[in-house]
Design an enzyme around this catalytic site. Structure first.
Site, PDB file in Angstrom:
ATOM      1  N   ILE A 234       0.860  -1.182   0.000  1.00 17.26           N
ATOM      2  CA  ILE A 234       0.000   0.000   0.000  1.00 17.26           C
ATOM      3  C   ILE A 234       0.898   1.235   0.000  1.00 17.26           C
ATOM      4  O   ILE A 234       1.637   1.484   0.961  1.00 17.26           O
ATOM      5  CB  ILE A 234      -0.938  -0.001   1.222  1.00 17.26           C
ATOM      6  CG1 ILE A 234      -1.796  -1.270   1.240  1.00 17.26           C
ATOM      7  CG2 ILE A 234      -1.810   1.247   1.224  1.00 17.26           C
ATOM      8  CD1 ILE A 234      -2.660  -1.462   0.005  1.00 17.26           C
ATOM      9  N   LEU A 235       0.843   1.989  -1.071  1.00 13.50           N
ATOM     10  CA  LEU A 235       1.765   3.117  -1.240  1.00 13.50           C
ATOM     11  C   LEU A 235       1.433   4.278  -0.314  1.00 13.50           C
ATOM     12  O   LEU A 235       2.331   4.997   0.136  1.00 13.50           O
ATOM     13  CB  LEU A 235       1.746   3.579  -2.703  1.00 13.50           C
ATOM     14  CG  LEU A 235       2.082   2.496  -3.734  1.00 13.50           C
ATOM     15  CD1 LEU A 235       1.984   3.057  -5.151  1.00 13.50           C
ATOM     16  CD2 LEU A 235       3.458   1.897  -3.482  1.00 13.50           C
ATOM     17  N   LYS A 306      -0.215  -3.461  -6.052  1.00 10.90           N
ATOM     18  CA  LYS A 306      -1.222  -3.815  -7.054  1.00 10.90           C
ATOM     19  C   LYS A 306      -2.370  -2.811  -6.970  1.00 10.90           C
ATOM     20  O   LYS A 306      -2.471  -2.030  -6.027  1.00 10.90           O
ATOM     21  CB  LYS A 306      -1.751  -5.236  -6.808  1.00 10.90           C
ATOM     22  CG  LYS A 306      -0.711  -6.314  -7.036  1.00 10.90           C
ATOM     23  CD  LYS A 306      -1.283  -7.716  -6.907  1.00 10.90           C
ATOM     24  CE  LYS A 306      -1.508  -8.123  -5.475  1.00 10.90           C
ATOM     25  NZ  LYS A 306      -1.746  -9.583  -5.329  1.00 10.90           N
ATOM     26  N   GLU A 310     -10.722  -0.277  -7.754  1.00 12.60           N
ATOM     27  CA  GLU A 310     -11.924  -1.012  -8.156  1.00 12.60           C
ATOM     28  C   GLU A 310     -12.129  -2.296  -7.349  1.00 12.60           C
ATOM     29  O   GLU A 310     -13.219  -2.877  -7.376  1.00 12.60           O
ATOM     30  CB  GLU A 310     -11.849  -1.320  -9.657  1.00 12.60           C
ATOM     31  CG  GLU A 310     -12.070  -0.081 -10.483  1.00 12.60           C
ATOM     32  CD  GLU A 310     -11.468  -0.168 -11.880  1.00 12.60           C
ATOM     33  OE1 GLU A 310     -12.205   0.099 -12.838  1.00 12.60           O
ATOM     34  OE2 GLU A 310     -10.280  -0.484 -12.007  1.00 12.60           O
TER      35      GLU A 310
END
Length: 354
Positions: A234-235, A306, A310
């Site tokens: 998770i950036l 990733k 959505e």
């Protein structure tokens, strides 16, 4: 019981897959063990209460993307790419990646987006923006590090960048000294490679919903909604969580309200404005809960992340619909689950009791 060891369609391994962990974490956090065991068995006054869940997956895609990093003599960095920010936090993410890679304070990194004269980027869409554009910034930052190493006469792997300084051996040299009045411009490009073909790449999640259905009117209210997701690294937790909130709200919309009506006589859209095309408002949205699991997917991108935007939409409608079934025993097979569809299927004894 149904969890495969590898992708059963393509016969390749999963790059990473935490679906079962998402389901377990969500079940414990939501209190799934306390769900009504029989449809229609829990009632609060005129409201029937139900729990529902659904799993979720969203294919991960890495798109070709380029970014330039410009280092100016004053030691500042500017990231330049034709990427867009549609409210998804792109400015913040690219600034963070460049700052972390180059060992610079955030306020020393600028980001320039949204101009076709800049290096071509992936664009926003398909949950590929952050990883694709971010990976091109990653590659460009590596090129800056290599240039610094060349100027200092050391190997790039031996160089540490911190607080606007390069540390090599016993020396600590400020960027301004390394640049020596020069401006450095490098472009990094990323594109799909072998890992996209040799692995099945997707983000995974699980949604849990509690609904109340009015036994008299058939009105459905979402009372709780939990999403647990695993989307690689998770950036930025804040912006990722915010995207998940948006996905959850959209899920409520398509489950209960959003219905595009076409005039069969001429093919025109009948409800082409927000007066007649219904979307969730504040009163429709409960307190939302999002949990993002720790994960690294080295096959997905250099950043090990990733797509997530959505993922938070996929499956929300199914979870809500399953909760409606658990509350009423009525299984509606078309969205949105509006009162006119639900009311005729409510159990007769419910209607009599109401």
């Amino acid at each position: 019981m149904n969890e495969p060891e590898k992708d059963p369609q393509q016969d390749v391994p999963f790059s990473s897959r935490k679906l079962l962990e998402c389901i377990d974490v969500g079940a414990n956090r939501f209190g799934w063990a306390d769900r009504p065991k029989t449809p229609g068995s829990r009632r609060e006054g005129e409201w029937l209460i139900g729990y529902g869940m659904a799993s979720a997956s969203r294919a991960n895609s890495l798109m070709q993307s380029s970014a330039e990093i410009e280092m100016t003599p004053d030691g500042r960095a500017t990231v330049k790419t034709a990427m867009t920010d549609i409210g998804t936090g792109t400015y913040t993410i690219l600034q963070q990646i460049a700052a972390e890679m180059l060992g610079m304070p955030l306020d020393q990194v600028d980001v320039l987006l949204g101009d076709t004269s800049l290096p071509s980027s992936s664009g926003s869409g398909g949950s590929w923006g952050a990883n694709s554009a971010g990976s091109s910034v990653y590659v460009a930052a590596e090129a800056v590090i290599a240039e610094f190493a060349t100027r200092l006469g050391v190997e790039a792997d031996s160089l540490t960048l911190k607080d606007g300084h390069a540390i090599a051996g016993n020396r600590q040299i400020p960027f301004t000294e390394i640049l020596n009045g020069d401006t450095i411009r490098v472009v990094g490009t990323i594109k799909p490679g072998d890992t996209s073909e040799k692995t099945n790449q997707a983000s995974y999640g699980a949604h849990y919903a509690e609904v109340a259905v009015n036994a008299t009117t058939g009105e459905t209210r979402v009372r709780r909604l939990l999403t647990v997701g695993a989307a690689g690294r998770i950036l930025n937790e804040k912006t990722a969580t915010s995207q998940c909130y948006g996905g959850q709200i959209w899920g409520i919309g398509y489950a209960l309200e959003e219905d595009l009506v076409v005039d069969a006589r001429n093919g025109l859209i009948v409800n082409h404005d927000l007066a007649e095309y219904h979307v969730p408002v504040h009163a429709d949205v409960p307190k939302l809960d999002v949990v993002l699991l720790e994960e690294r997917d080295r096959h997905a991108s250099p950043l090990a992340g990733k797509g997530i935007g959505e993922l938070a939409i996929a499956g929300v409608g199914a979870a809500i619909n399953n909760a409606i079934y658990n509350a009423t025993g009525a299984r509606i097979r078309s969205y949105p689950v509006t009162m006119d569809k639900l009311l005729p299927h409510l159990p007769e004894e419910v209607g009599a009791a109401a």
